[in-house]
Design a protein around this motif. Structure first.
Motif, PDB file in Angstrom:
ATOM      1  N   VAL A 112      -8.752 -59.251  11.721  1.00 25.29           N
ATOM      2  CA  VAL A 112      -8.338 -58.873  13.073  1.00 25.29           C
ATOM      3  C   VAL A 112      -9.580 -58.645  13.915  1.00 25.29           C
ATOM      4  O   VAL A 112     -10.506 -57.943  13.485  1.00 25.29           O
ATOM      5  CB  VAL A 112      -7.466 -57.599  13.055  1.00 25.29           C
ATOM      6  N   ARG A 119      -8.165 -60.141  25.727  1.00 22.83           N
ATOM      7  CA  ARG A 119      -7.511 -60.888  24.650  1.00 22.83           C
ATOM      8  C   ARG A 119      -7.575 -62.395  24.919  1.00 22.83           C
ATOM      9  O   ARG A 119      -7.916 -63.186  24.030  1.00 22.83           O
ATOM     10  CB  ARG A 119      -6.056 -60.448  24.518  1.00 22.83           C
ATOM     11  N   GLU A 123      -9.364 -65.078  22.485  1.00 26.83           N
ATOM     12  CA  GLU A 123      -8.582 -66.120  21.821  1.00 26.83           C
ATOM     13  C   GLU A 123      -9.119 -67.507  22.153  1.00 26.83           C
ATOM     14  O   GLU A 123      -9.118 -68.400  21.294  1.00 26.83           O
ATOM     15  CB  GLU A 123      -7.111 -65.992  22.210  1.00 26.83           C
ATOM     16  N   ASP A 136      -6.088 -63.495  12.060  1.00 27.33           N
ATOM     17  CA  ASP A 136      -4.676 -63.099  12.058  1.00 27.33           C
ATOM     18  C   ASP A 136      -4.228 -62.488  13.370  1.00 27.33           C
ATOM     19  O   ASP A 136      -3.064 -62.614  13.737  1.00 27.33           O
ATOM     20  CB  ASP A 136      -4.429 -62.110  10.912  1.00 27.33           C
ATOM     21  N   ASP A 137      -5.144 -61.818  14.064  1.00 25.77           N
ATOM     22  CA  ASP A 137      -4.743 -61.190  15.326  1.00 25.77           C
ATOM     23  C   ASP A 137      -5.985 -60.819  16.125  1.00 25.77           C
ATOM     24  O   ASP A 137      -7.098 -60.735  15.582  1.00 25.77           O
ATOM     25  CB  ASP A 137      -3.908 -59.931  15.062  1.00 25.77           C
ATOM     26  N   CYS A 161      -1.797 -52.646  13.205  1.00 27.35           N
ATOM     27  CA  CYS A 161      -1.914 -53.492  12.016  1.00 27.35           C
ATOM     28  C   CYS A 161      -1.011 -53.000  10.888  1.00 27.35           C
ATOM     29  O   CYS A 161      -0.879 -53.671   9.856  1.00 27.35           O
ATOM     30  CB  CYS A 161      -3.361 -53.517  11.523  1.00 27.35           C
TER      31      CYS A 161
END
Length: 224
Positions: A112, A119, A123, A136-137, A161
């Motif tokens: 993570v 964000r 990303e 994963d995140d 999480c």
């Protein structure tokens, strides 16, 4: 799949600020001004946070940059400011990032990214570097409205999480970030990037790593 979560800081830990230095040099100021800018950006964010106010990364970065450019004798025009700030959308991953994330992924740990940036920008950096399958995140401080290194930010990240803080480890190139995570009950591993010495006033981490794969080794060698 274990319940172990490895949180990675993003800017400087995973992605290099080298292009920012090139952009400042193109403006006729020393490339080292990039380091000053980022340090002042964090200072201003920490100051606002300490005063109980949250402002997102792009807003603080813009204001800090305008002040710095004018102090350097460079007109802080909209074009100039936008050109400098656009670099944050095109930062390259350090060469050891992919092998380290693959190593973490193979172990079954959840990867993570915990960032002071946005964000969407994070990303995009991950996608451009071909790392999306290994992450994963992404959790941004904008999601929680708290800046690192406030302990509440790390605790909330763990809650999102679905793990207790003691089952999470932050890997970061900033001693203050590692210290903040440990104050929140997480483990911490420091990786050498721009600083070559861990700040002695900060809490002692699980380990000090010379590279990101070494940092992941330290995390995985510790009981989950």
């Amino acid at each position: 799949m274990t319940d172990r979560v490895i949180l990675f800081d993003v800017i400087e830990t995973l992605f290099s600020l080298r292009p920012l230095k090139d952009r400042f040099e193109a403006l006729g100021v020393p490339p080292e001004t990039a380091d000053l800018f980022f340090a002042q950006l964090l200072r201003d964010a920490f100051a606002l946070s300490a005063a109980g106010e949250f402002r997102p990364f792009p807003e603080i970065a813009r204001g800090t940059l305008e002040v710095l450019l004018e102090s350097q004798g460079v007109a802080a025009t909209e074009e100039t400011v936008s050109k400098v700030l656009s670099v944050f959308g095109a930062l390259p991953a350090h060469s050891d990032v992919q092998p380290a994330l693959e190593q973490a992924h193979r172990s079954g740990a959840r990867v993570v990214l915990l960032t002071n940036g946005s964000r969407s920008n994070t990303e995009q950096l991950v996608a451009d570097a071909g790392l999306s399958r290994l992450v994963d995140d992404v959790i941004s401080v904008e999601d929680i409205q708290l800046w690192k290194p406030q302990p509440g930010l790390y605790r909330e990240a763990c809650a999102r999480c679905g793990v207790a803080p003691e089952h999470a480890t932050l890997v970061a190139a900033h001693a203050w970030d590692v210290h903040g995570a440990m104050r929140a009950g997480l483990h911490g591993v420091w990786v050498r990037r721009q600083d070559h010495h861990y700040h002695p006033a900060m809490g002692e981490p699980l380990g000090l790593a010379a590279s990101l794969p070494e940092a992941v080794d330290l995390v995985l060698s510790h009981p989950a």
